[in-house]
Design a protein around this motif. Structure first.
Motif, mmCIF file in Angstrom:
data_model
loop_
_atom_site.group_PDB
_atom_site.id
_atom_site.type_symbol
_atom_site.label_atom_id
_atom_site.label_comp_id
_atom_site.label_asym_id
_atom_site.label_seq_id
_atom_site.Cartn_x
_atom_site.Cartn_y
_atom_site.Cartn_z
ATOM 1 N N THR A 187 0.857 -1.181 0.000
ATOM 2 C CA THR A 187 0.000 0.000 0.000
ATOM 3 C C THR A 187 0.894 1.233 0.000
ATOM 4 O OG1 THR A 187 -1.703 -1.153 1.277
ATOM 5 C CG2 THR A 187 -1.767 1.257 1.302
ATOM 6 N N ARG A 188 0.619 2.174 -0.890
ATOM 7 C CA ARG A 188 1.415 3.407 -0.953
ATOM 8 C C ARG A 188 0.875 4.411 0.053
ATOM 9 N NH1 ARG A 188 1.964 8.483 -3.098
ATOM 10 N NH2 ARG A 188 3.989 8.954 -4.043
ATOM 11 N N ALA A 230 6.166 2.343 0.630
ATOM 12 C CA ALA A 230 5.349 1.158 0.389
ATOM 13 C C ALA A 230 5.239 0.434 1.724
ATOM 14 C CB ALA A 230 5.997 0.259 -0.655
ATOM 15 N N ASP A 252 9.175 3.950 -1.583
ATOM 16 C CA ASP A 252 8.257 3.484 -2.624
ATOM 17 C C ASP A 252 8.830 3.586 -4.030
ATOM 18 O OD1 ASP A 252 5.678 2.493 -3.486
ATOM 19 O OD2 ASP A 252 5.304 4.509 -4.258
ATOM 20 N N SER A 300 6.803 3.129 -8.947
ATOM 21 C CA SER A 300 6.249 2.911 -7.613
ATOM 22 C C SER A 300 6.328 1.431 -7.248
ATOM 23 C CB SER A 300 4.793 3.376 -7.565
ATOM 24 O OG SER A 300 4.214 3.042 -6.330
ATOM 25 N N SER A 343 5.020 0.108 -4.668
ATOM 26 C CA SER A 343 3.756 -0.350 -4.088
ATOM 27 C C SER A 343 2.822 -0.950 -5.142
ATOM 28 C CB SER A 343 3.050 0.788 -3.351
ATOM 29 O OG SER A 343 2.753 1.843 -4.215
ATOM 30 N N GLU A 344 3.153 -0.772 -6.411
ATOM 31 C CA GLU A 344 2.385 -1.404 -7.488
ATOM 32 C C GLU A 344 2.971 -2.769 -7.857
ATOM 33 O OE1 GLU A 344 2.004 1.303 -10.779
ATOM 34 O OE2 GLU A 344 1.498 2.957 -9.445
ATOM 35 N N GLY A 345 4.010 -3.173 -7.117
ATOM 36 C CA GLY A 345 4.701 -4.424 -7.415
ATOM 37 C C GLY A 345 4.097 -5.620 -6.725
ATOM 38 N N CYS A 387 9.624 -4.968 -8.118
ATOM 39 C CA CYS A 387 9.196 -3.907 -9.023
ATOM 40 C C CYS A 387 8.520 -4.543 -10.235
ATOM 41 C CB CYS A 387 10.407 -3.075 -9.450
ATOM 42 S SG CYS A 387 10.004 -1.769 -10.622
ATOM 43 N N TRP A 388 7.326 -4.071 -10.541
ATOM 44 C CA TRP A 388 6.566 -4.647 -11.653
ATOM 45 C C TRP A 388 7.176 -4.335 -13.014
ATOM 46 C CZ3 TRP A 388 4.746 -1.451 -15.395
ATOM 47 C CH2 TRP A 388 4.650 -0.094 -15.090
#
Length: 109
Positions: free
Chosen positions: A18-19, A28, A42, A50, A52-54, A63-64
């Protein structure tokens, strides 16, 4: 600076990031599968992405965009292309409140 409430513990999903942001510092926050809450910087050190999107896997956050995984405990990258660590912040749980002080970065070896 003192620790600030960033969210409720009950708001965090297990094995998800969660960011949150405190005074311009993006973090994150992750509740890992062992029930431990972590807070790391983050932004991936390889690119302006970001974290937090990973993807959370155990004690890592990947990391995505380029696949670098970072240790939630130390902030160190565990694989390339990232080679610089992200900061790790102290987390305090007070009842259902998750508190973080962005000025307190943990030094973990």
């Amino acid at each position: 600076m003192t620790a600030q409430r960033v969210c409720a513990l009950s708001d965090l999903e297990q094995d998800a990031a969660t960011r949150v942001e405190i005074d311009g510092v993006a973090m994150a926050v992750v509740l890992d599968s062992n029930g431990v809450v972590h807070a790391i910087g983050d932004v991936c050190t390889h690119g302006d992405i970001s974290l937090s999107e990973g993807f959370v896997d155990g004690e890592t956050l990947e990391c995505w965009a380029h696949g670098s995984a970072f240790s939630l405990r130390t902030g160190k990258p565990l694989n390339l292309p990232a080679y610089e660590p992200v900061p790790v912040f102290a987390v305090t749980i007070d009842g259902d409140d998750v508190l973080i002080d962005p000025a307190v970065k943990l030094e973990v070896n």
